[in-house]
Design a protein around this motif. Structure first.
Motif, PDB file in Angstrom:
ATOM      1  N   TYR A   1     -35.013 -46.195 -42.645  1.00 30.39           N
ATOM      2  CA  TYR A   1     -33.791 -46.204 -42.273  1.00 30.39           C
ATOM      3  C   TYR A   1     -33.613 -46.248 -40.729  1.00 30.39           C
ATOM      4  CZ  TYR A   1     -31.712 -43.564 -46.245  1.00 30.39           C
ATOM      5  OH  TYR A   1     -32.032 -42.803 -47.506  1.00 30.39           O
TER       6      TYR A   1
ATOM      7  N   SER B   1     -35.899 -44.455 -38.617  1.00 32.49           N
ATOM      8  CA  SER B   1     -36.147 -42.659 -37.874  1.00 32.49           C
ATOM      9  C   SER B   1     -36.277 -42.384 -39.090  1.00 32.49           C
ATOM     10  CB  SER B   1     -34.099 -43.010 -37.867  1.00 32.49           C
ATOM     11  OG  SER B   1     -34.390 -41.242 -37.377  1.00 32.49           O
TER      12      SER B   1
ATOM     13  N   HIS C   1     -38.860 -42.086 -44.625  1.00 34.29           N
ATOM     14  CA  HIS C   1     -37.496 -42.598 -43.556  1.00 34.29           C
ATOM     15  C   HIS C   1     -37.280 -43.497 -43.022  1.00 34.29           C
ATOM     16  CE1 HIS C   1     -36.793 -37.636 -44.756  1.00 34.29           C
ATOM     17  NE2 HIS C   1     -36.205 -39.107 -45.839  1.00 34.29           N
TER      18      HIS C   1
ATOM     19  N   THR D   1     -35.155 -39.441 -38.505  1.00 36.53           N
ATOM     20  CA  THR D   1     -34.278 -38.341 -38.722  1.00 36.53           C
ATOM     21  C   THR D   1     -33.430 -39.197 -38.519  1.00 36.53           C
ATOM     22  OG1 THR D   1     -34.038 -37.906 -36.217  1.00 36.53           O
ATOM     23  CG2 THR D   1     -35.657 -37.022 -36.857  1.00 36.53           C
ATOM     24  N   PRO D   2     -32.885 -39.190 -40.531  1.00 33.12           N
ATOM     25  CA  PRO D   2     -31.984 -39.973 -40.781  1.00 33.12           C
ATOM     26  C   PRO D   2     -30.703 -39.230 -40.859  1.00 33.12           C
ATOM     27  CG  PRO D   2     -33.348 -39.732 -42.475  1.00 33.12           C
ATOM     28  CD  PRO D   2     -34.426 -39.142 -41.406  1.00 33.12           C
ATOM     29  N   HIS D   3     -29.773 -39.869 -40.992  1.00 34.36           N
ATOM     30  CA  HIS D   3     -28.530 -39.076 -41.038  1.00 34.36           C
ATOM     31  C   HIS D   3     -28.260 -38.413 -42.131  1.00 34.36           C
ATOM     32  CE1 HIS D   3     -24.063 -38.382 -41.066  1.00 34.36           C
ATOM     33  NE2 HIS D   3     -23.547 -38.521 -40.537  1.00 34.36           N
ATOM     34  N   PRO D   4     -27.463 -36.608 -42.619  1.00 36.51           N
ATOM     35  CA  PRO D   4     -27.446 -36.317 -43.469  1.00 36.51           C
ATOM     36  C   PRO D   4     -26.828 -36.995 -44.639  1.00 36.51           C
ATOM     37  CG  PRO D   4     -26.360 -34.894 -41.924  1.00 36.51           C
ATOM     38  CD  PRO D   4     -26.988 -36.680 -40.953  1.00 36.51           C
ATOM     39  N   SER D   5     -26.116 -37.933 -44.576  1.00 33.92           N
ATOM     40  CA  SER D   5     -25.598 -38.629 -45.255  1.00 33.92           C
ATOM     41  C   SER D   5     -26.729 -39.530 -45.904  1.00 33.92           C
ATOM     42  CB  SER D   5     -24.509 -39.252 -45.359  1.00 33.92           C
ATOM     43  OG  SER D   5     -24.609 -40.687 -44.399  1.00 33.92           O
ATOM     44  N   GLN D   6     -27.546 -39.816 -45.240  1.00 35.67           N
ATOM     45  CA  GLN D   6     -28.725 -40.876 -46.359  1.00 35.67           C
ATOM     46  C   GLN D   6     -29.802 -39.743 -46.991  1.00 35.67           C
ATOM     47  OE1 GLN D   6     -29.620 -42.704 -42.369  1.00 35.67           O
ATOM     48  NE2 GLN D   6     -29.380 -44.420 -43.215  1.00 35.67           N
TER      49      GLN D   6
ATOM     50  N   ARG E   1     -26.992 -48.386 -42.104  1.00 30.06           N
ATOM     51  CA  ARG E   1     -28.355 -47.520 -42.134  1.00 30.06           C
ATOM     52  C   ARG E   1     -29.199 -47.546 -41.042  1.00 30.06           C
ATOM     53  NH1 ARG E   1     -29.097 -48.818 -48.257  1.00 30.06           N
ATOM     54  NH2 ARG E   1     -28.204 -46.835 -49.197  1.00 30.06           N
TER      55      ARG E   1
ATOM     56  N   MET F   1     -30.392 -47.442 -37.167  1.00 28.65           N
ATOM     57  CA  MET F   1     -30.827 -46.104 -36.001  1.00 28.65           C
ATOM     58  C   MET F   1     -32.071 -46.400 -35.080  1.00 28.65           C
ATOM     59  SD  MET F   1     -29.167 -43.610 -37.860  1.00 28.65           S
ATOM     60  CE  MET F   1     -30.541 -42.369 -37.863  1.00 28.65           C
TER      61      MET F   1
END
Length: 186
Positions: free
Chosen positions: A11, A13, A7, A15-20, A160, A162
């Motif tokens: 991304y 991060s 991740h 802790t990526p976004h839920p959509s990722q 994407r 972050m």
């Protein structure tokens, strides 16, 4: 690759976004006739082929990677590895081997003298060394800088970015080859 490291590479991060997260599908897998060793004086492993028919490496099969994601992974893995086609077997929730799939993985191509004799220990890495890899240690700087240079301040990751890492503007001229890479990756 540990999910947090994957991740961070993809991304910016852990802790990526839920959509990722929804874009990626992961499943445990077994890769036959490979072994995993620790790279000498490093935290990370390398896999190499083995002539032992019982040898295997447990890993993760990842679906949903984009060309841009693969580009980031190629930068992260560097020139010690080569991405090659392999045929692992997927594992179900009970760790039973299932279907064989064709995919790609990174195989060590640098000198085998750089590898320690013993097996690399994921649990040791997770408990004792993971923080270095998912924190702000600078380990991802090469990926962040390459993405930034190729983006000309635009977001080639389709949203994407972050924590300002992957697409923050560092300035400087980009090379034509970097422009081609990023244009083919988006």
């Amino acid at each position: 690759m540990a999910p947090q490291v994957l991740h961070r590479v993809l991304y910016g991060s852990t802790t990526p976004h839920p959509s990722q997260l929804a874009a990626l599908k992961t499943q445990p897998a077994i890769l036959p006739q490979y072994v995993r060793h620790r790279v000498a004086s490093c935290d990370y492993p390398a896999i190499i082929t083995s002539s032992d028919p019982s040898a295997c490496v447990r890993g993760t099969y990842v679906q949903g990677l984009t060309a841009a994601d693969q580009w980031r992974l190629d930068i992260f893995e560097g020139d010690q590895y080569k991405r090659v086609k392999v045929r692992p077997r997927l594992l179900d929730a009970k760790e039973t081997q299932g279907n064989e799939v064709e995919t790609e993985t990174y195989v060590w191509i640098a000198s085998r003298e750089e590898l320690e004799d013993g097996e690399w220990n994921f649990e040791e890495f997770r408990k004792e060394k993971m923080a270095r890899w998912v924190g702000g240690s600078g380990e991802y700087e090469e990926v962040d800088v390459a993405v930034d240079k190729a983006s000309e301040g635009k977001d080639p990751t389709g949203g994407r970015f972050m924590n300002g890492k992957i697409t923050s503007k560092h300035g400087g001229e980009e090379e034509a080859t970097q422009t081609e890479i990023i244009r083919s990756a988006v």
